[in-house]
Write a protein that holds these residues in place. Structure first.
Motif, PDB file in Angstrom:
ATOM      1  N   LEU A  71      48.455  38.495  12.399  1.00 19.76           N
ATOM      2  CA  LEU A  71      49.663  39.131  11.898  1.00 19.76           C
ATOM      3  C   LEU A  71      49.326  40.503  11.338  1.00 19.76           C
ATOM      4  O   LEU A  71      48.653  40.610  10.312  1.00 19.76           O
ATOM      5  CB  LEU A  71      50.271  38.213  10.815  1.00 19.76           C
ATOM      6  CG  LEU A  71      51.512  38.666  10.062  1.00 19.76           C
ATOM      7  CD1 LEU A  71      52.621  39.040  11.028  1.00 19.76           C
ATOM      8  CD2 LEU A  71      51.980  37.559   9.132  1.00 19.76           C
ATOM      9  N   THR A  73      50.843  43.419   9.657  1.00 22.71           N
ATOM     10  CA  THR A  73      52.105  43.671   8.945  1.00 22.71           C
ATOM     11  C   THR A  73      52.286  45.170   8.661  1.00 22.71           C
ATOM     12  O   THR A  73      51.639  46.005   9.280  1.00 22.71           O
ATOM     13  CB  THR A  73      52.153  42.874   7.622  1.00 22.71           C
ATOM     14  OG1 THR A  73      51.301  43.490   6.659  1.00 22.71           O
ATOM     15  CG2 THR A  73      51.712  41.428   7.813  1.00 22.71           C
ATOM     16  N   ARG A  77      51.422  45.404   2.716  1.00 26.92           N
ATOM     17  CA  ARG A  77      52.220  44.188   2.543  1.00 26.92           C
ATOM     18  C   ARG A  77      51.557  42.913   3.076  1.00 26.92           C
ATOM     19  O   ARG A  77      52.212  41.876   3.146  1.00 26.92           O
ATOM     20  CB  ARG A  77      53.592  44.333   3.193  1.00 26.92           C
ATOM     21  CG  ARG A  77      54.279  45.672   2.990  1.00 26.92           C
ATOM     22  CD  ARG A  77      54.483  46.029   1.538  1.00 26.92           C
ATOM     23  NE  ARG A  77      55.034  47.377   1.415  1.00 26.92           N
ATOM     24  CZ  ARG A  77      54.984  48.108   0.323  1.00 26.92           C
ATOM     25  NH1 ARG A  77      54.421  47.650  -0.774  1.00 26.92           N
ATOM     26  NH2 ARG A  77      55.487  49.322   0.301  1.00 26.92           N
ATOM     27  N   THR A  80      52.050  39.841   0.991  1.00 24.05           N
ATOM     28  CA  THR A  80      53.403  39.292   0.880  1.00 24.05           C
ATOM     29  C   THR A  80      53.720  38.402   2.081  1.00 24.05           C
ATOM     30  O   THR A  80      54.260  37.312   1.928  1.00 24.05           O
ATOM     31  CB  THR A  80      54.471  40.400   0.741  1.00 24.05           C
ATOM     32  OG1 THR A  80      54.628  41.099   1.978  1.00 24.05           O
ATOM     33  CG2 THR A  80      54.116  41.378  -0.335  1.00 24.05           C
ATOM     34  N   PHE A  81      53.359  38.854   3.266  1.00 22.73           N
ATOM     35  CA  PHE A  81      53.572  38.040   4.469  1.00 22.73           C
ATOM     36  C   PHE A  81      52.705  36.775   4.381  1.00 22.73           C
ATOM     37  O   PHE A  81      53.160  35.673   4.701  1.00 22.73           O
ATOM     38  CB  PHE A  81      53.201  38.824   5.741  1.00 22.73           C
ATOM     39  CG  PHE A  81      54.186  39.887   6.172  1.00 22.73           C
ATOM     40  CD1 PHE A  81      54.483  40.986   5.366  1.00 22.73           C
ATOM     41  CD2 PHE A  81      54.809  39.813   7.403  1.00 22.73           C
ATOM     42  CE1 PHE A  81      55.368  41.972   5.781  1.00 22.73           C
ATOM     43  CE2 PHE A  81      55.705  40.791   7.833  1.00 22.73           C
ATOM     44  CZ  PHE A  81      55.978  41.883   7.016  1.00 22.73           C
ATOM     45  N   THR A  83      51.727  35.250   1.789  1.00 22.22           N
ATOM     46  CA  THR A  83      52.327  34.340   0.812  1.00 22.22           C
ATOM     47  C   THR A  83      53.396  33.469   1.466  1.00 22.22           C
ATOM     48  O   THR A  83      53.447  32.248   1.260  1.00 22.22           O
ATOM     49  CB  THR A  83      52.935  35.171  -0.358  1.00 22.22           C
ATOM     50  OG1 THR A  83      51.875  35.855  -1.002  1.00 22.22           O
ATOM     51  CG2 THR A  83      53.672  34.293  -1.356  1.00 22.22           C
ATOM     52  N   GLY A  84      54.240  34.096   2.286  1.00 23.95           N
ATOM     53  CA  GLY A  84      55.284  33.346   2.989  1.00 23.95           C
ATOM     54  C   GLY A  84      54.708  32.330   3.963  1.00 23.95           C
ATOM     55  O   GLY A  84      55.149  31.175   4.026  1.00 23.95           O
ATOM     56  N   VAL A  85      53.674  32.747   4.712  1.00 22.72           N
ATOM     57  CA  VAL A  85      53.042  31.840   5.687  1.00 22.72           C
ATOM     58  C   VAL A  85      52.459  30.628   4.963  1.00 22.72           C
ATOM     59  O   VAL A  85      52.688  29.480   5.341  1.00 22.72           O
ATOM     60  CB  VAL A  85      51.940  32.573   6.493  1.00 22.72           C
ATOM     61  CG1 VAL A  85      51.148  31.596   7.349  1.00 22.72           C
ATOM     62  CG2 VAL A  85      52.525  33.679   7.362  1.00 22.72           C
TER      63      VAL A  85
ATOM     64  N   GLY B  66      58.890  40.417   2.853  1.00 25.14           N
ATOM     65  CA  GLY B  66      57.597  40.140   3.488  1.00 25.14           C
ATOM     66  C   GLY B  66      57.332  38.641   3.535  1.00 25.14           C
ATOM     67  O   GLY B  66      56.966  38.079   4.572  1.00 25.14           O
ATOM     68  N   ALA B  67      57.552  37.972   2.404  1.00 24.10           N
ATOM     69  CA  ALA B  67      57.335  36.518   2.344  1.00 24.10           C
ATOM     70  C   ALA B  67      58.307  35.779   3.261  1.00 24.10           C
ATOM     71  O   ALA B  67      57.938  34.793   3.905  1.00 24.10           O
ATOM     72  CB  ALA B  67      57.487  36.037   0.905  1.00 24.10           C
ATOM     73  N   PHE B  96      60.362  45.666  10.632  1.00 21.02           N
ATOM     74  CA  PHE B  96      59.286  44.818  11.171  1.00 21.02           C
ATOM     75  C   PHE B  96      59.891  43.580  11.835  1.00 21.02           C
ATOM     76  O   PHE B  96      59.509  43.199  12.939  1.00 21.02           O
ATOM     77  CB  PHE B  96      58.320  44.406  10.058  1.00 21.02           C
ATOM     78  CG  PHE B  96      57.150  43.602  10.562  1.00 21.02           C
ATOM     79  CD1 PHE B  96      55.937  44.212  10.852  1.00 21.02           C
ATOM     80  CD2 PHE B  96      57.261  42.224  10.775  1.00 21.02           C
ATOM     81  CE1 PHE B  96      54.867  43.478  11.340  1.00 21.02           C
ATOM     82  CE2 PHE B  96      56.193  41.484  11.262  1.00 21.02           C
ATOM     83  CZ  PHE B  96      54.992  42.116  11.540  1.00 21.02           C
ATOM     84  N   VAL B 231      51.073  39.086  16.241  1.00 18.18           N
ATOM     85  CA  VAL B 231      52.380  39.612  15.842  1.00 18.18           C
ATOM     86  C   VAL B 231      52.147  40.953  15.154  1.00 18.18           C
ATOM     87  O   VAL B 231      51.346  41.041  14.223  1.00 18.18           O
ATOM     88  CB  VAL B 231      53.083  38.635  14.864  1.00 18.18           C
ATOM     89  CG1 VAL B 231      54.414  39.217  14.398  1.00 18.18           C
ATOM     90  CG2 VAL B 231      53.285  37.268  15.513  1.00 18.18           C
TER      91      VAL B 231
END
Lengths: 280, 382
Positions: A71, A73, A77, A80-81, A83-85, B66-67, B96, B231
């Motif tokens: 990923l 991003t 960030r 942050t991504f 964290t979501g995953v 983002g999360a 994005f 991705v």
């Protein structure tokens, strides 16, 4: 015996990706990538269960080349991504790979909050003291007085110490290595990935093209040699005066503490919420 | 066993969005406190963990979206909710989600702007930002809610469109809808249609993450499903890897636009009232559509042949729905709580066939039915 480079290449590099990669010859990013792969091999983690997230910059390209769930991003960030995953699927091993500008300038807020939040994530920060990809501008880790394309009169700001920042912000595990100390980097990344909670590994790296050349430190080999000479272990550093430590790089494990991990704590919240609902 | 009956409930718009999101199988929320959207976060923080979902309050709105994108990539339906200032911060990552085709829902409960603006009075000033806020040409779907019941049904629709087209969907509410309490009868679980993204059916080795199906939408694997892929927000080829090859770059852009174009009949939602024999009509959305409906009903009583075309989908702008009425009617009134953001769209598709009249209010107060009624009387005389 560590696995051979050829074995790692065959196992983890994406052969359907049109190489060559974007990194300059001699770049420390390759050493960090090797350290990450050796740590993953040693931990015998399944490729399907690894997510590698990055931001923008030279370090941001690493996931492109590796055969994981990857990923790339936006700038700053990655955490942050990640964290979501991680929250959506806590079974995944989630690693964020960032640069110094990425992690501590534009993404500085996310780094300190990720450390405070203490999710079970691993952050690897490649610190080369410069914005390499955009042409050598000063970053939050550029030393006072250094010459960069945006500080041609000498840099007048002070540098962050990333690892110390992560300790203060509350990370469970914080360590530092340099690209000269590759074997140590392997081991620290392995420890970080094993550690429940937020783990940070800062790896001091060389951008001889944008930083070394302009600051008369020299080429890749000369920069790595300098890291060797500057490095002192955490243990040795503890016996030294602050003045003696000024131009040194402290390497090793800075903190390793057991704190409640929010990914685990949330399981408890789910049970509590379900019980509350049944009662109603 | 008795059949479960629908219950009547007193809800505010923000609560109905929560109900809609849960009904649509949303299981992840990340957000940052902001009035007048905070009730959505507060309620989901209570309700999500009970359904094995996840709530997290992030350090800002940039981190929140983002999360949300990360959670969606891991296979979980995800949303965030904010207001103007937070929505502005989300724009880069919204882009994005457009580029990487990550389904997600972003609720923007509009308040007066620009900047900190007028917290927290109603406004509709974020309409064009919802369409064009992130840089570059990009596909996005923007829906508007006008009532508490709408807040439920359109939130479900938002998730469904988002999953079907792999696109972020923006739901625009406003302070009036968000905080008005109405008695509503929500549909039962079995009555709610829920759409899920299509998972790849081929073996992992054959999977090309950005190879489109007939609809122009690629099947989507979740991280951890065994379909390891890349991705990125960089322009990418069908394997997901960055490309600068002009043919591949062109193809990337054209497909992103085309998947929405192919879905237009499914995406462009409107409500028509008294439109069949209208000589004059109102185009309205959000809370203003309610004032407009009242005004249209009053005008009908005194013999004015006026209809209401309420926009649910603001973007892609429902040009094909409007065109016949722009030919049928002599005038169209576009009342909005901004200086004319959607009237611009009406003018664009009108091409001089009909007189487009703007009616705007930016003082933090609603446009009243009386104001619209007075304008309709004037236009019917004219």
């Amino acid at each position: 015996m560590p696995p051979s480079i050829q074995a790692l290449t065959h196992r983890y590099l994406r052969h359907n990706k049109r190489f060559p990669h974007v990194w300059c010859p001699g770049c420390g990013n390759g050493i960090v990538m090797g350290a990450l792969l050796r740590a993953i091999t040693r931990l015998e983690l399944e490729k399907d269960n690894i997510v590698l997230a990055s931001g923008i910059g030279c370090s941001g390209r690493m996931p492109t080349y590796l055969d994981f769930n990857t990923l790339h991003t936006t700038h700053g960030r990655a955490l942050t991504f990640a964290t979501g995953v991680k929250l959506a699927n806590p079974a995944l091993n989630v690693v964020a790979i960032m640069g110094d500008g990425d992690a501590t300038a534009i993404g500085g807020n996310h780094l300190i909050h990720a450390a405070r939040r203490n999710l079970n994530l691993t952050a690897i920060i490649i610190n080369n003291s410069i914005y390499g990809m955009t042409g050598g501008q000063y970053s939050p880790t550029t030393p006072f007085g250094a010459t960069t394309t945006t500080s041609m009169y000498g840099h007048i700001e002070h540098a962050f110490s990333i690892a110390e920042l992560a300790v203060t912000a509350g990370a469970s595990f914080v360590a530092r290595s340099t690209v000269y100390h590759a074997a140590l980097a392997d081991q620290l990344i392995e420890q970080a990935m094993m550690k429940p909670g937020f783990a940070v590994v800062e790896i001091i790296s060389n951008c001889h093209v944008q930083y070394g050349r302009r600051n008369k430190i020299g080429n890749a080999v000369q920069m790595l040699t300098a890291f060797k000479e500057q490095a002192v272990t955490v243990k040795k550093a503890a016996t030294m005066e602050p003045e003696e430590l000024q131009d040194k790089i402290t390497i090793g494990v800075l903190t390793d503490r057991n704190l409640p991990v929010s990914t685990d704590e949330y399981k408890r919240i789910r049970e509590q919420a379900r019980a509350g609902q049944e009662k109603r | 066993m008795t059949e479960k009956q629908r219950e009547r409930r007193l809800l505010q718009g923000n609560e109905a969005i929560v109900q809609g999101a849960l009904a649509a199988q949303c299981r992840f929320f990340a957000g940052y406190p902001i009035t007048p959207a905070s009730e959505i976060a507060e309620q989901l923080s209570m309700r999500l963990p009970a359904v094995n979902g996840t709530f997290i309050q992030m350090e800002d709105e940039i981190a929140s979206i983002g999360a949300v994108i990360g959670a969606s990539l891991a296979g979980v339906k995800a949303m965030t909710a904010t207001s103007g200032p937070g929505f502005a911060l989300m724009q880069e990552n919204l882009g994005f989600a457009c580029a990487a085709e990550v389904p997600c829902v972003i609720v923007n409960v509009m308040r007066g702007g620009p900047s900190t603006g007028l917290p927290t009075s109603p406004a509709q000033g974020d309409v064009q930002m919802a369409r064009w806020g992130t840089h570059g040409d990009h596909p996005v779907i923007v829906l508007a809610v006008s009532s508490v019941l709408d807040s439920f049904t359109i939130t479900v629709t938002a998730f469904n469109l988002s999953e079907r087209y792999r696109v972020p969907v923006v739901v625009l509410s406003d302070e009036v809808v968000a905080h008005t309490r109405e008695s509503v009868e929500l549909p039962l679980k079995k009555e709610v249609e829920v759409v899920d993204r299509i998972a790849p059916g081929m073996p992992p080795d054959w999977y090309k993450p950005y190879q489109e199906d007939a609809r122009g939408v690629p099947p989507m694997a979740a991280f951890g499903d065994g379909y390891r892929h890349h991705v990125t927000g960089l322009v990418h080829d069908q394997d997901g890897f960055p490309t600068q090859n002009p043919q591949e770059v062109e193809k990337f852009h054209q497909r992103l636009a085309m998947k929405i174009t192919k879905g237009l009949p499914d995406i462009q939602l409107t409500k028509k009232m008294y439109m069949d024999d209208a000589e004059l009509f109102v185009v309205a959305y959000g809370s203003v559509a309610r004032s407009a409906l009242r005004a249209v009903e009053e005008a009908q009583k005194v013999g004015i042949k006026v209809g209401l075309l309420q926009l649910i989908t603001l973007f892609p702008f429902p040009r094909r729905t409007l065109t016949p009425y722009l030919q049928q009617c002599h005038s169209v009134l576009v009342p909005e709580l901004n200086l004319g953001q959607m009237s611009r769209e009406v003018q664009r598709v009108n091409q001089g066939q009909c007189t487009v009249v703007k009616q705007n209010r930016v003082d933090g107060k609603l446009i009243t039915p009386q104001e619209i009624y007075n304008q309709l009387v004037k236009l019917s005389d004219g």
